[in-house]
Design a protein around this motif. Structure first.
Motif, PDB file in Angstrom:
ATOM      1  N   ALA A   1       0.839  -1.194   0.000  1.00  0.00           N
ATOM      2  CA  ALA A   1       0.000   0.000   0.000  1.00  0.00           C
ATOM      3  C   ALA A   1       0.878   1.250   0.000  1.00  0.00           C
ATOM      4  CB  ALA A   1      -0.906   0.008   1.225  1.00  0.00           C
ATOM      5  N   PRO A   2       0.423   2.315  -0.628  1.00  0.00           N
ATOM      6  CA  PRO A   2       1.193   3.569  -0.619  1.00  0.00           C
ATOM      7  C   PRO A   2       1.478   4.074   0.800  1.00  0.00           C
ATOM      8  CG  PRO A   2      -0.575   3.711  -2.224  1.00  0.00           C
ATOM      9  CD  PRO A   2      -0.772   2.430  -1.454  1.00  0.00           C
ATOM     10  N   GLU A   3       0.570   3.789   1.730  1.00  0.00           N
ATOM     11  CA  GLU A   3       0.773   4.224   3.114  1.00  0.00           C
ATOM     12  C   GLU A   3       2.009   3.576   3.730  1.00  0.00           C
ATOM     13  OE1 GLU A   3      -2.157   2.965   1.954  1.00  0.00           O
ATOM     14  OE2 GLU A   3      -3.331   4.827   1.884  1.00  0.00           O
ATOM     15  N   VAL A   4       2.290   2.339   3.334  1.00  0.00           N
ATOM     16  CA  VAL A   4       3.481   1.640   3.832  1.00  0.00           C
ATOM     17  C   VAL A   4       4.738   2.335   3.316  1.00  0.00           C
ATOM     18  CG1 VAL A   4       4.758  -0.539   3.768  1.00  0.00           C
ATOM     19  CG2 VAL A   4       2.281  -0.552   4.056  1.00  0.00           C
ATOM     20  N   ILE A   5       4.723   2.712   2.055  1.00  0.00           N
ATOM     21  CA  ILE A   5       5.863   3.424   1.470  1.00  0.00           C
ATOM     22  C   ILE A   5       6.045   4.774   2.160  1.00  0.00           C
ATOM     23  CG2 ILE A   5       6.771   4.460  -0.652  1.00  0.00           C
ATOM     24  CD1 ILE A   5       5.269   2.206  -2.161  1.00  0.00           C
ATOM     25  N   GLU A   6       4.928   5.449   2.466  1.00  0.00           N
ATOM     26  CA  GLU A   6       5.000   6.731   3.188  1.00  0.00           C
ATOM     27  C   GLU A   6       5.660   6.563   4.550  1.00  0.00           C
ATOM     28  OE1 GLU A   6       1.053   8.279   3.525  1.00  0.00           O
ATOM     29  OE2 GLU A   6       0.949   8.854   1.414  1.00  0.00           O
TER      30      GLU A   6
ATOM     31  N   ARG B   1       4.683  12.435   0.607  1.00  0.00           N
ATOM     32  CA  ARG B   1       3.649  12.185  -0.398  1.00  0.00           C
ATOM     33  C   ARG B   1       4.215  11.209  -1.430  1.00  0.00           C
ATOM     34  NH1 ARG B   1       2.016  17.236  -3.201  1.00  0.00           N
ATOM     35  NH2 ARG B   1       3.483  16.574  -4.788  1.00  0.00           N
ATOM     36  N   VAL B   2       3.472  10.147  -1.703  1.00  0.00           N
ATOM     37  CA  VAL B   2       3.885   9.123  -2.656  1.00  0.00           C
ATOM     38  C   VAL B   2       3.002   9.223  -3.890  1.00  0.00           C
ATOM     39  CG1 VAL B   2       4.107   6.641  -3.072  1.00  0.00           C
ATOM     40  CG2 VAL B   2       4.680   7.579  -0.837  1.00  0.00           C
ATOM     41  N   ASP B   3       3.639   9.228  -5.048  1.00  0.00           N
ATOM     42  CA  ASP B   3       2.917   9.252  -6.320  1.00  0.00           C
ATOM     43  C   ASP B   3       3.290   7.988  -7.088  1.00  0.00           C
ATOM     44  OD1 ASP B   3       1.519   9.969  -8.609  1.00  0.00           O
ATOM     45  OD2 ASP B   3       3.095  11.313  -9.332  1.00  0.00           O
TER      46      ASP B   3
ATOM     47  N   ILE C   1       8.518  10.212  -4.785  1.00  0.00           N
ATOM     48  CA  ILE C   1       8.281  10.566  -3.389  1.00  0.00           C
ATOM     49  C   ILE C   1       8.665  12.023  -3.184  1.00  0.00           C
ATOM     50  CG2 ILE C   1       9.009  10.155  -1.009  1.00  0.00           C
ATOM     51  CD1 ILE C   1       9.266   7.252  -1.654  1.00  0.00           C
ATOM     52  N   ASP C   2       7.787  12.758  -2.511  1.00  0.00           N
ATOM     53  CA  ASP C   2       8.066  14.129  -2.090  1.00  0.00           C
ATOM     54  C   ASP C   2       8.066  14.149  -0.575  1.00  0.00           C
ATOM     55  OD1 ASP C   2       7.983  16.012  -4.539  1.00  0.00           O
ATOM     56  OD2 ASP C   2       6.235  14.729  -4.833  1.00  0.00           O
TER      57      ASP C   2
ATOM     58  N   LEU D   1      13.905   2.012   1.228  1.00  0.00           N
ATOM     59  CA  LEU D   1      12.873   1.397   0.393  1.00  0.00           C
ATOM     60  C   LEU D   1      13.424   0.229  -0.423  1.00  0.00           C
ATOM     61  CD1 LEU D   1      10.752   4.448  -0.641  1.00  0.00           C
ATOM     62  CD2 LEU D   1       9.956   2.410   0.532  1.00  0.00           C
ATOM     63  N   LEU D   2      14.635   0.354  -0.896  1.00  0.00           N
ATOM     64  CA  LEU D   2      15.242  -0.745  -1.639  1.00  0.00           C
ATOM     65  C   LEU D   2      15.440  -1.961  -0.738  1.00  0.00           C
ATOM     66  CD1 LEU D   2      16.401  -1.700  -4.324  1.00  0.00           C
ATOM     67  CD2 LEU D   2      18.608  -0.796  -3.611  1.00  0.00           C
ATOM     68  N   THR D   3      15.922  -1.721   0.483  1.00  0.00           N
ATOM     69  CA  THR D   3      16.167  -2.816   1.423  1.00  0.00           C
ATOM     70  C   THR D   3      14.869  -3.488   1.868  1.00  0.00           C
ATOM     71  OG1 THR D   3      18.144  -1.711   2.235  1.00  0.00           O
ATOM     72  CG2 THR D   3      17.181  -3.394   3.660  1.00  0.00           C
ATOM     73  N   MET D   4      13.861  -2.690   2.196  1.00  0.00           N
ATOM     74  CA  MET D   4      12.638  -3.249   2.773  1.00  0.00           C
ATOM     75  C   MET D   4      11.640  -3.761   1.735  1.00  0.00           C
ATOM     76  SD  MET D   4      11.931  -0.771   5.997  1.00  0.00           S
ATOM     77  CE  MET D   4      10.696  -1.862   6.665  1.00  0.00           C
ATOM     78  N   THR D   5      11.622  -3.165   0.543  1.00  0.00           N
ATOM     79  CA  THR D   5      10.603  -3.538  -0.439  1.00  0.00           C
ATOM     80  C   THR D   5      11.170  -4.039  -1.751  1.00  0.00           C
ATOM     81  OG1 THR D   5      10.447  -1.331  -1.429  1.00  0.00           O
ATOM     82  CG2 THR D   5       9.035  -1.782   0.483  1.00  0.00           C
ATOM     83  N   GLY D   6      12.424  -3.743  -2.022  1.00  0.00           N
ATOM     84  CA  GLY D   6      13.008  -4.105  -3.299  1.00  0.00           C
ATOM     85  C   GLY D   6      12.621  -3.148  -4.417  1.00  0.00           C
ATOM     86  N   LEU D   7      11.991  -2.036  -4.078  1.00  0.00           N
ATOM     87  CA  LEU D   7      11.530  -1.073  -5.075  1.00  0.00           C
ATOM     88  C   LEU D   7      12.602  -0.051  -5.400  1.00  0.00           C
ATOM     89  CD1 LEU D   7       7.965  -0.327  -3.672  1.00  0.00           C
ATOM     90  CD2 LEU D   7       8.556  -1.789  -5.612  1.00  0.00           C
ATOM     91  N   GLU D   8      12.745   0.245  -6.678  1.00  0.00           N
ATOM     92  CA  GLU D   8      13.628   1.318  -7.136  1.00  0.00           C
ATOM     93  C   GLU D   8      12.779   2.560  -7.333  1.00  0.00           C
ATOM     94  OE1 GLU D   8      16.857   1.772  -7.802  1.00  0.00           O
ATOM     95  OE2 GLU D   8      17.547  -0.252  -7.378  1.00  0.00           O
TER      96      GLU D   8
END
Length: 132
Positions: free
Chosen positions: A20-25, A63-65, A73-74, A100-107
């Motif tokens: 969820a975007p909230e997790v990324i936030e 803020r995540v877009d 991310i802003d 974010l890379l470590t926890m989710t693998g997202l670039e």
């Protein structure tokens, strides 16, 4: 993809993982707040009300877009007086990207840091006692 949708990842054989975007936030907010020189994060009305009633909102000031193939991310921060703003902002970008890379693998495609203020020390100077 809008903010109400989940970011899908995962393996075709085991199912899918949705973030969820909230997790990324939250991850980005904690990573930004950990950086030396960041005084605080700037929130919105909802996060301010949550903190008043006793809930800590770690996504405050983030803020995540999520769009088709990019994650932007802003972050909105206040920097401590006397700290180098470019250095602090660069450290915030690096820390968020790494967390974010470590926890989710997202670039991430972008991490934009908005310095919205400078926090001065608010030390209360103690007055000398009055002698009678």
């Amino acid at each position: 993809m809008n903010e109400n949708q989940m970011l899908e990842m995962g393996s075709a054989t085991l199912g899918r993982v949705e973030i969820a975007p909230e997790v990324i936030e939250v991850i980005a907010g904690i990573a930004a707040a950990e950086v030396e020189g960041v005084s605080s994060m700037r929130g919105n009305l909802a996060s301010g009300i949550s903190e008043i009633i006793g809930k800590k909102y770690h996504g405050k000031g983030v803020r995540v877009d999520l769009s088709e193939e990019r994650i932007k991310i802003d972050v909105y921060i206040l920097v401590k007086f006397g700290k180098s703003i470019p250095t602090v902002a660069g450290n915030v970008q690096d820390n968020i990207r790494q967390a974010l890379l470590t926890m989710t693998g997202l670039e991430l495609s972008e991490v934009n840091v908005h310095v919205v203020g400078v926090q001065f020390d608010t030390k209360v100077e103690q007055e000398a006692p009055i002698e009678l």
